[in-house]
Design a protein around this motif. Structure first.
Motif, PDB file in Angstrom:
ATOM      1  N   PHE A 150       0.831  -1.212   0.000  1.00 15.92           N
ATOM      2  CA  PHE A 150       0.000   0.000   0.000  1.00 15.92           C
ATOM      3  C   PHE A 150       0.866   1.264   0.000  1.00 15.92           C
ATOM      4  O   PHE A 150       0.569   2.232  -0.704  1.00 15.92           O
ATOM      5  N   ILE A 188       1.472   6.506  -6.950  1.00 14.51           N
ATOM      6  CA  ILE A 188       0.358   7.132  -7.686  1.00 14.51           C
ATOM      7  C   ILE A 188       0.149   8.559  -7.201  1.00 14.51           C
ATOM      8  O   ILE A 188      -0.113   9.466  -7.989  1.00 14.51           O
ATOM      9  N   ILE A 214       2.099   1.861  -3.443  1.00 23.72           N
ATOM     10  CA  ILE A 214       1.027   2.292  -4.355  1.00 23.72           C
ATOM     11  C   ILE A 214       0.646   3.738  -4.081  1.00 23.72           C
ATOM     12  O   ILE A 214       0.546   4.567  -4.983  1.00 23.72           O
ATOM     13  N   PHE A 215       0.458   4.050  -2.802  1.00 23.98           N
ATOM     14  CA  PHE A 215      -0.009   5.389  -2.456  1.00 23.98           C
ATOM     15  C   PHE A 215       1.028   6.446  -2.814  1.00 23.98           C
ATOM     16  O   PHE A 215       0.709   7.478  -3.405  1.00 23.98           O
TER      17      PHE A 215
END
Lengths: 397, 650
Positions: free
Chosen positions: A346, A353, A349-350
């Motif tokens: 996570f 992006i 990803i956070f």
């Protein structure tokens, strides 16, 4: 008199062993990754094939990580941990230097990035460490050892320097400590101290005049912070000529952020179509980053909001499968492992992006399973394998 | 459900983690919605603006043809040699890594820093470019200037556009280049249609000329284009008056450029539409004869000649001298040419036939005669004796006609001032001014050329202003008016319209210079034919007009007449000479010599008007010019009869 219900055939079959959503997400993400590595390298078959090879290698490693019982694996956690630490030290000494950072071992046909493996090692070691009795976790000494366990690789990775890879260790460790049972009060204190330190660093970098900066950030790191907070590069009282210099510098430094935003934004609702994106083809996106750190910009430009949200959907499938495995884990070790993996993925990803959307400052970290890069792909797949491993050995319902 | 279960069941810290993950993913999705959907169009626009350059591609200008479809203005291919900088990129890199960088290292013994590298790359590009230009020069066999500043400026500002290194190659150079073009990557021939006036100065004033339109253009519609290719705009004459039609519609080309600004690909957004072809009423042979006849008076003669078809107003010739070659405006103008073009006395750019307003002098007697005959003041049979001058109060007005007895015809052909002043005073100014207005003097004829001079003719307002200045109209003014001096001027074209009206029975025609328009290529705009336009009718009695025509005939044919030098055996011409004096105080400053005429009598087809500045007299200077023009018209008739020319059929 009690009646024991006879097992009804077919209603209580063999327990499910495969965490299907996880596999679906992994396979689809790999398809997507292969397609967009190909697109973002402007149809370079070699790079796309290499990525496919890494997917293959990663899947093999993942199967190994599935079938080797995680409790057996955990016994080796500290051996792996210290081996990784040794590699991290080694890479600073003898790693190849690219763009002013020593992050890679050059192994001929490919290069190895030990900081990726360090992330896994930290998860393993921390899970092993935190799976001790809960009472011990309330002791300050345990907590300090725990912090040391994370702090050492953090410092080494930071020294490469690789701020992004170091940063993701922090939320990962926190999530694991939280789930492992470290009292929230203690975690709150650490968080408070961390926030204070972070604020100090930021304020120091943004506002302190030259010579008053106590925390030595690399110049490019300071610039990234300045870009993120939209601050003027030029110091106060700069001459017009300096001002011009800084304005040009600022334009260069904000270039990647702006171009990533333009890529994502110009994708609109449905995108420009696979291999039809112009931002990358015309070189507005950094040529070296388009297929790794900025691959999401390419996906967003070519598939639009619909495709970007689909990618987010695949990731949420992956993450929530991990949380499901954690919830059903047989023991705390399993739960901690799965939690660590979810938190690690996570964070990547956070941050990645978020960076493409201008929500986060630019830090060079890959998007799991999509970005080009062997170390990242293999480590992500091994991490996912650990989740499946935990699920395989979950407690019976 | 996978998601909901995780948020609902199980272990509390895991629920918190699940909630955080869900929130994080939601934040990302919201961010995507904001950037891609809400602000998507803004980013599309900035993506376009940074990567797309619109280039205006000028259309091929329409031709201008004479009435026999002889081209007066056409286009010829001009071969330019262009460098495409995107194709030169490998060469830039080669020069940097193999020449510039090793040199630097040899001198400094180290790698260049960022600033030095930028400078070195620039010199590598310049080196690559100048090597290419030198090789091109060797191939085509001409020295080509390198012009480093021009290259660097182009590199900075117009990187995506080709950079011309040689313009207007000769056919031999084109052939040499084509033979060896494979050795010269990044170079290409570009064919540009360049305006060409095959007959040089012929009809230059009617045609006008062009000027560059891609620089310093204020057209707000064109501000869209950051880039324009070489384009031209009509600056005078028909090129200006019909510019919109001749020019056609420019095409739009979109260049996609990469982050360095190099050309990546080209798309044609809007195709080019060629300009319309304009067919003129001019007859090149007549036009050339008129110009030649004028030029024979003196090398630097200042004057004009107009030939009108008296039946439909067709302008067969519209000549003005001195003339200029419109071709010179297509390239930088040499200083000596420019100093002649801007000479104030010669004013070669002035179209004297349309823009020159002159005192009419005795040709105005035609109008006074018509007014007198109509009012009955002039009795064609009555004979009056004059002394060779006219005494008005204490003022003596000279007369070129000798003392003697004058009837109307003799007074007309000897251009007796005494006779016309005498009758003009009896007639009164109102009748003469009214007749002038019936001829539409002081008004534009309506020819399709910009900036036509309306000349001057006293109107009510002018008379009022004279009264308010306490210099009211008096007999002196009437006497002057009767002989075409004083408060009036006419353009040669107005004189031609006046003469044509006398010749055709009183119809005032609008001069027709443009017969029609034709599309240059199939599928373009539809053709168009301009019908003759009658602006008005004099309302004069045929008998009076016949008397005037007879008097004009006498002015050419009879022995003692003033216009006899226009006489052509076997071709009957009616004419009237005029020698207007321009005085400053009592000092004679200049003479304007006129000859207005029509022919052939008794069924006139053409009106020919000749004006010459600083001539000796209308009869001696201008009448012979008209005679030459009539001879050319006669020849043309013979040619038309033999079917040498195709008539205009749109």
């Amino acid at each position: 008199m009690t009646t024991v219900a006879a097992p009804i055939p077919g209603l209580n079959p063999r327990p499910q062993v495969i965490l299907w959503p996880l596999w679906v997400a992994v396979i689809l993400l790999q398809v997507c990754g292969a397609l967009f590595v190909f697109s973002s390298t402007l149809g370079d078959t070699t790079t796309a094939l290499k990525q496919l090879v890494w997917y293959g290698v990663g899947l093999a490693a993942m199967l190994a990580a599935v079938f080797l019982d995680y409790r057996v694996l955990a016994r080796w956690a500290f051996a792996i941990y210290w081996a990784t630490i040794a590699l991290l030290v080694l890479v600073i000494l003898v790693g190849v230097e690219r763009n002013g950072a020593r992050r890679w071992f050059d192994l001929g046909p490919f290069s190895l990035q030990p900081s990726e493996f360090a992330k896994l090692a930290v998860i393993l070691a921390l899970a092993q460490f935190l799976s001790r009795p809960v009472e011990e976790l309330r002791l300050r000494a345990t907590l300090l050892r725990c912090l040391g366990l994370v702090g050492l690789p953090f410092a080494l990775v930071l020294a490469e320097p690789d701020l992004g890879s170091a940063i993701v260790l922090v939320p990962t460790a926190f999530a694991m400590m939280f789930v492992g049972g470290v009292p929230p009060r203690l975690l709150g204190m650490i968080t408070g101290a961390g926030l204070l330190l972070g604020t100090l660093v930021t304020v120091d970098a943004l506002f302190a005049p030259e010579g008053w900066r106590f925390i030595k950030l690399k110049e490019y790191q300071r610039h990234r912070l300045l870009v993120y907070f939209g601050k003027d590069f030029a110091p106060e009282g700069a001459t017009p000529e300096q001002r011009r210099y800084y304005r040009e510098l600022q334009r260069q430094k904000s270039w990647n952020v702006e171009q990533a935003l333009i890529s994502v934004g110009s994708g609109g609702l449905t995108g420009k179509g696979w291999r039809q994106g112009t931002q990358n083809a015309l070189g507005y996106l950094p040529r070296l980053g388009a297929h790794n750190d900025f691959i999401f910009s390419v996906i967003a430009e070519e598939t639009g909001f619909v495709g970007s949200v689909a990618v987010l959907g695949l990731y949420s499938l992956l993450l929530f499968s991990g949380l499901k495995a954690a919830g059903q884990a047989k023991d705390r070790l399993g739960r901690l492992l799965a939690t660590g993996v979810v938190a690690l993925l996570f964070s990547h990803i956070f941050i990645n992006i978020g960076m493409n959307l201008g929500l986060m400052p630019v830090t060079g970290i890959p998007l799991p399973l999509l970005s080009y890069g062997g170390s990242s792909v293999v480590c992500s797949l091994v991490a996912v394998g650990l989740v499946q491993n935990v699920y395989l050995h979950r407690r019976p319902h | 459900m996978l998601f909901v279960d995780q948020l609902r069941d199980g272990h509390r810290p895991l629920r918190v983690i699940g909630a955080l993950v869900a929130t994080g993913l939601f934040v990302l999705a919201a961010g995507l919605w904001r950037v891609q959907v809400l602000a998507g169009s803004r980013y599309v626009a900035s993506e376009k603006s940074q990567s797309i350059r619109l280039v205006r591609v000028p259309a091929v200008r329409g031709k201008i043809l004479d009435r026999n479809r002889q081209p007066l203005a056409e286009n010829r291919p001009s071969y330019d040699l262009n460098v495409y900088l995107d194709e030169l990129r490998p060469s830039f890199v080669w020069h940097y890594t193999n020449l510039v960088l090793p040199d630097f290292r040899a001198v400094h013994g180290r790698r260049p820093n960022t600033a030095e590298r930028t400078a070195l790359q620039q010199s590598a590009r310049l080196l690559a470019y100048s090597n290419l230009v030198q090789r091109a020069a060797a191939v085509i066999g001409t020295e080509l200037p390198i012009e480093p500043d021009r290259f660097l400026r182009h590199y900075r500002q117009n990187l995506a556009l080709p950079l011309p290194v040689a313009r207007n190659l000769s056919p031999a150079q084109v052939a040499r280049f084509q033979e060896r073009s494979l050795q010269l990557p990044a170079l290409d021939l570009e064919i540009e249609a360049l305006r060409f006036y095959p007959h040089g100065a012929a009809a230059a004033h009617a045609l006008g000329h062009l000027q560059r339109a891609d620089e310093a253009d204020n057209d707000p519609d064109d501000l869209l284009f950051r880039y324009r290719l070489r384009d031209w705009r009509g600056a005078a004459g028909l090129e200006a008056a019909q510019d919109a039609l001749l020019r056609g519609r420019a095409g739009v080309k979109a260049l996609r450029v990469d982050s360095m600004g190099y050309r990546h690909e080209e798309t044609l957004l809007q195709p080019v539409e060629s300009g319309a072809q304009v067919v003129l009423a001019l007859d090149l042979a007549v036009q050339a004869a008129a110009e030649k006849a004028l030029a024979r008076v003196a090398p630097d003669v200042r004057g004009a000649a107009v030939v009108l078809d008296v039946q439909n107003g067709d302008v067969l010739a519209l000549a003005s001298r001195p003339a200029f070659d419109p071709n010179v405006f297509l390239a930088p103008i040499p200083p000596d040419v420019w100093s002649r073009l801007s000479d104030e006395r010669l004013s070669p750019q002035l179209n004297r036939a349309v823009h020159g307003a002159y005192p009419p002098g005795s040709i105005f007697k035609i109008l006074v005669a018509l007014a007198g005959l109509e009012a009955g003041v002039i009795d064609p049979g009555a004979v009056h004796a004059y002394e060779g001058f006219y005494k008005l109060g204490r003022q003596i007005i000279d007369d070129t006609a000798p003392p003697g007895d004058y009837d109307f015809k003799r007074a007309f052909k000897r251009s007796s001032n005494a006779y016309f002043i005498d009758h003009g005073l009896r007639l009164g100014p109102e009748a003469i001014l009214a007749m002038g207005r019936r001829f539409r003097l002081g008004e534009r004829t309506g020819i399709e050329l910009g900036g036509e001079n309306p000349g001057f003719f006293p109107d009510e307002e002018f008379l009022r202003s004279l009264r308010s200045r306490r210099t009211p109209w008096n007999d002196g003014a009437t006497a002057n008016l009767a002989i075409g001096q004083g408060y009036l001027t006419m353009t040669p074209l107005q004189a031609a319209v006046m003469t044509a009206a006398i010749a055709n029975g009183g119809r005032l025609l609008r001069p027709r210079l443009v017969l029609g328009l034709e599309p240059s290529e199939a599928g373009g705009t539809a053709g168009q034919v301009f019908e003759p336009v009658v602006e008005g009718d004099l309302g004069a009695r045929p008998r009076d007009l016949q008397l005037v025509r007879d008097a004009m005939l006498a002015d050419v044919e009879e022995p003692e007449s003033s216009g006899r030098e226009a006489f052509i055996p076997g071709f009957r011409i009616g004419g009237k000479t005029g020698t207007a004096e321009i005085k400053r105080g009592r000092q004679l400053e200049d003479k304007i010599t006129w000859f207005v005429s029509f022919g052939p009598y008794p069924e006139p087809r053409w009106a020919v008007v000749v004006v010459i500045e600083s001539g000796s007299s209308g009869g001696r200077t201008s009448a012979p010019v008209a005679r030459q023009i009539f001879l050319a018209l006669q020849q043309r008739e013979a040619g038309l009869a033999a079917g040498r020319f195709a008539a205009f059929q749109p």
